[in-house]
Motif scaffolding. Structure first.
Motif, PDB file in Angstrom:
ATOM      1  N   TYR A   1       6.617   2.596  -2.406  1.00  0.00           N
ATOM      2  CA  TYR A   1       7.588   2.960  -1.131  1.00  0.00           C
ATOM      3  C   TYR A   1       8.008   1.388  -0.819  1.00  0.00           C
ATOM      4  O   TYR A   1       7.213   0.288  -0.879  1.00  0.00           O
ATOM      5  CB  TYR A   1       7.009   3.402  -0.161  1.00  0.00           C
ATOM      6  N   ALA A   2       9.422   1.244  -0.074  1.00  0.00           N
ATOM      7  CA  ALA A   2       9.706   0.040   0.226  1.00  0.00           C
ATOM      8  C   ALA A   2       9.001  -0.466   1.292  1.00  0.00           C
ATOM      9  O   ALA A   2       8.807  -1.706   1.253  1.00  0.00           O
ATOM     10  CB  ALA A   2      11.133   0.356   0.932  1.00  0.00           C
ATOM     11  N   CYS A   3       8.173   0.006   2.051  1.00  0.00           N
ATOM     12  CA  CYS A   3       7.191  -0.185   3.069  1.00  0.00           C
ATOM     13  C   CYS A   3       6.006  -1.201   2.510  1.00  0.00           C
ATOM     14  O   CYS A   3       5.297  -1.778   3.207  1.00  0.00           O
ATOM     15  CB  CYS A   3       6.741   0.910   3.819  1.00  0.00           C
ATOM     16  N   GLN A   4       5.782  -0.863   1.172  1.00  0.00           N
ATOM     17  CA  GLN A   4       4.726  -1.593   0.663  1.00  0.00           C
ATOM     18  C   GLN A   4       5.149  -3.162  -0.053  1.00  0.00           C
ATOM     19  O   GLN A   4       4.573  -3.709  -0.562  1.00  0.00           O
ATOM     20  CB  GLN A   4       4.347  -0.889  -0.822  1.00  0.00           C
TER      21      GLN A   4
ATOM     22  N   ARG B   1       1.610   2.664   3.858  1.00  0.00           N
ATOM     23  CA  ARG B   1       1.951   3.932   2.981  1.00  0.00           C
ATOM     24  C   ARG B   1       1.407   5.091   3.477  1.00  0.00           C
ATOM     25  O   ARG B   1       2.099   5.987   3.427  1.00  0.00           O
ATOM     26  CB  ARG B   1       1.460   3.469   1.421  1.00  0.00           C
ATOM     27  N   ASP B   2       0.305   5.215   4.004  1.00  0.00           N
ATOM     28  CA  ASP B   2      -0.295   6.329   4.544  1.00  0.00           C
ATOM     29  C   ASP B   2       0.475   7.108   5.811  1.00  0.00           C
ATOM     30  O   ASP B   2       0.234   8.083   6.110  1.00  0.00           O
ATOM     31  CB  ASP B   2      -1.959   6.145   4.913  1.00  0.00           C
ATOM     32  N   LEU B   3       1.397   6.257   6.241  1.00  0.00           N
ATOM     33  CA  LEU B   3       2.321   6.818   7.464  1.00  0.00           C
ATOM     34  C   LEU B   3       3.407   7.313   7.136  1.00  0.00           C
ATOM     35  O   LEU B   3       4.145   8.070   7.883  1.00  0.00           O
ATOM     36  CB  LEU B   3       2.563   5.648   8.363  1.00  0.00           C
ATOM     37  N   VAL B   4       3.698   7.395   5.560  1.00  0.00           N
ATOM     38  CA  VAL B   4       5.021   8.143   5.249  1.00  0.00           C
ATOM     39  C   VAL B   4       4.936   9.664   5.262  1.00  0.00           C
ATOM     40  O   VAL B   4       3.769  10.089   4.992  1.00  0.00           O
ATOM     41  CB  VAL B   4       5.058   7.660   3.742  1.00  0.00           C
ATOM     42  N   THR B   5       5.739  10.246   6.141  1.00  0.00           N
ATOM     43  CA  THR B   5       5.439  11.774   6.256  1.00  0.00           C
ATOM     44  C   THR B   5       5.916  12.480   5.012  1.00  0.00           C
ATOM     45  O   THR B   5       6.273  11.717   4.042  1.00  0.00           O
ATOM     46  CB  THR B   5       6.614  12.126   7.413  1.00  0.00           C
TER      47      THR B   5
END
Length: 197
Positions: A166-169, A17-21
């Motif tokens: 986020y979908a990445c989670q 999540r921390d990588l989301v720009t």
């Protein structure tokens, strides 16, 4: 699954999540608004007249930004509340909030409505999380607060619990315990997942 496994899963999904720009985060915050409003209209179609209350979290760290949703709900004249943390593993309370209201730092460092704001039980709860799976389970931040809150609210009334992430989670399977509360829906920048379907 052990506590260590939960901790590791939480670490991995929050790192993603921390990588989301910044640009991706901004687009995601706008993408969830219409689907969130559609859910509110579905479960509280006359909320502006009948007074159903929607709880939305105030975002911290890299959580999906819900401020555009709070503004959209206010524009639709739907009553909103923000969660207020009282203690770990204890249910949240919810105080009235409208965009533009002053927020204060609560005892746990979260931005919260002033103590003078009236408290209401929400009918729809949008909650943050660290990870989710396709069965409707969420992994929180380790305090058990939303599980305690949903359990208490569901004992009193029918509510709709919506995870926001986020979908990445997403993960294959969130480790569960007997006290864990399932979500009704999960909202990401890409889709709305219905766990009753």
């Amino acid at each position: 699954m052990t506590v260590d496994a939960k901790t590791e899963l939480r670490r991995r999904t929050l790192s993603r999540r921390d990588l989301v720009t910044h640009d991706e985060a901004h687009a995601a915050s706008l993408a969830v608004v219409e689907r969130a409003l559609a859910l509110v209209r579905r479960f509280a179609p006359r909320a502006a007249e009948t007074g159903e209350v929607v709880s939305v979290y105030w975002p911290i760290r890299s959580e999906l930004n819900t401020r555009p949703l709070l503004e959209a709900l206010a524009a639709a004249k739907i009553a909103t509340v923000l969660p207020v943390m009282t203690a770990v593993k204890r249910p949240l309370t919810f105080r009235a909030f409208s965009p533009g209201d002053d927020l204060m730092k609560g005892p746990f460092g979260l931005s919260e409505p002033a103590e003078t704001q009236p408290a209401f039980d929400p009918d729809i709860v949008f909650s943050p999380l660290a990870a989710f799976d396709r069965r409707g389970y969420r992994l929180g931040y380790g305090g058990g607060i939303y599980d305690a809150t949903l359990s208490q609210l569901r004992a009193k009334n029918r509510i709709v619990a919506v995870g926001v992430a986020y979908a990445c989670q997403e993960t294959d399977a969130v480790p569960t315990e007997p006290h864990d509360q399932k979500l009704d829906f999960l909202l990401t920048e890409l889709e709305l997942i219905d766990f009753h379907g």
